[in-house]
Design an enzyme around this catalytic site. Sequence first.
Site, PDB file in Angstrom:
ATOM      1  N   HIS A  34       0.865  -1.187   0.000  1.00 41.34           N
ATOM      2  CA  HIS A  34       0.000   0.000   0.000  1.00 41.34           C
ATOM      3  C   HIS A  34       0.899   1.235   0.000  1.00 41.34           C
ATOM      4  CE1 HIS A  34       1.033   0.097   4.247  1.00 41.34           C
ATOM      5  NE2 HIS A  34       0.536  -1.119   4.393  1.00 41.34           N
ATOM      6  N   HIS A  37       3.985   1.362   2.243  1.00 45.11           N
ATOM      7  CA  HIS A  37       5.184   0.672   1.748  1.00 45.11           C
ATOM      8  C   HIS A  37       5.885   1.525   0.693  1.00 45.11           C
ATOM      9  CE1 HIS A  37       2.816  -3.037   2.984  1.00 45.11           C
ATOM     10  NE2 HIS A  37       3.961  -3.225   3.601  1.00 45.11           N
ATOM     11  N   GLN A  64       7.250 -15.831  12.055  1.00 45.80           N
ATOM     12  CA  GLN A  64       6.820 -14.753  12.944  1.00 45.80           C
ATOM     13  C   GLN A  64       5.331 -14.833  13.280  1.00 45.80           C
ATOM     14  OE1 GLN A  64       8.112 -11.742   9.894  1.00 45.80           O
ATOM     15  NE2 GLN A  64       6.383 -10.569  10.669  1.00 45.80           N
ATOM     16  N   LYS A 156       5.352   2.480  12.125  1.00 44.47           N
ATOM     17  CA  LYS A 156       4.142   1.876  12.697  1.00 44.47           C
ATOM     18  C   LYS A 156       4.520   0.673  13.573  1.00 44.47           C
ATOM     19  CE  LYS A 156       1.124  -0.781  10.528  1.00 44.47           C
ATOM     20  NZ  LYS A 156       0.959  -1.928  11.440  1.00 44.47           N
TER      21      LYS A 156
HETATM   22  O1  PAF Z   1       7.040  -5.532   8.957  1.00 39.34           O
HETATM   23  C1  PAF Z   1       6.952  -6.522   8.195  1.00 39.34           C
HETATM   24  O2  PAF Z   1       6.296  -6.490   7.148  1.00 39.34           O
HETATM   25  C2  PAF Z   1       7.651  -7.815   8.575  1.00 39.34           C
HETATM   26  O3  PAF Z   1       7.676  -8.002   9.940  1.00 39.34           O
HETATM   27  C3  PAF Z   1       9.076  -7.916   7.971  1.00 39.34           C
HETATM   28  C4  PAF Z   1       9.988  -6.836   8.512  1.00 39.34           C
HETATM   29  C5  PAF Z   1       8.999  -7.825   6.458  1.00 39.34           C
HETATM   30  C6  PAF Z   1       9.688  -9.275   8.346  1.00 39.34           C
HETATM   31  O4  PAF Z   1       8.920 -10.326   7.866  1.00 39.34           O
END
Ligand code: PAF
Length: 288
Positions: A34, A37, A64, A156
Amino acid sequence: MKIVEKITAMQQRVHRARQSGQRIGFVPTMGYLHAGHMSLVAQARRRVGDNGLVVVSIYVNPTQFAPTEDLAKYPRNLERDRRLCRAAGVDVIFLPSDSDMYPGRAVGQYSTYVVEECLSQGMEGASRTTHFRGVATVVAKLFNCVLPDVAVFGAKDWQQAAVVRRMVADLNFPIELVVAPTLREADGLAMSSRNAYLSTAERSQATVLWRGLVEARALVRARPKGVPAGSLKKILAKRVAAEPDARLDYIECFDTSTLVPVGRVRPGSHLALAVYIGKTRLIDNAVL
Ligand code: PAF
């Protein structure tokens, strides 16, 4: 714009670029891009110049996400991501596969992780206990794939940026870290790929995060000697409770660089909160 899928191909591309004098700017993402980014991409371009190589990675990192979280339904739209990247002047999209990033993990044969032991403990780390291990690991791996001079993260995810900054310092990555301001919708909602999950009713309730931050900032600025953190948290918790589909996960007031919680909240203190709106967990933060 090139799409590179293999890690070795990515490393070779970057080696060639560096040999020809280019600097490498990197924006790690999980896709479903979006405008927020794209503002990180603009920062990367500014840092490496017109002649530099700007790389965006798109990888939904499984480590994650806890088993109970939204990995499988995390929004994806590679076609749109490609269009946005091309329009923003990205040079390379790095699109690795799970089997390349975590070889053997599906059969229990991946066993090396990066753990930051201090800044990752509170807030997001307390609610999502394995989250930052996954983030630090994948970011370290992506750094080794893309070998950037500059990497740009969004404010953010303030705690994420702090954890990555510490990791870069502790593990001697020769990378300049840039933390770029949060981009917001017209009503203040922080841009996030997860906003796509919100129904119309939830979307209007989701502004409670930003409304809470604005109210906290006004309260604190009116009392330069500070407001007890407990009182501020109570006021904001009430605002969240007033929204029918909202449920507070945490509110924390802390020192902006050490992330240590503060007892009295003063102008310049940092506030972060996480709120479920229906099933969607949103986060936001601001300096007060
Ligand atoms: O912020 C994110 O989109 C994710 O945590 C990242 C830094 C790409 C790691 O997967």
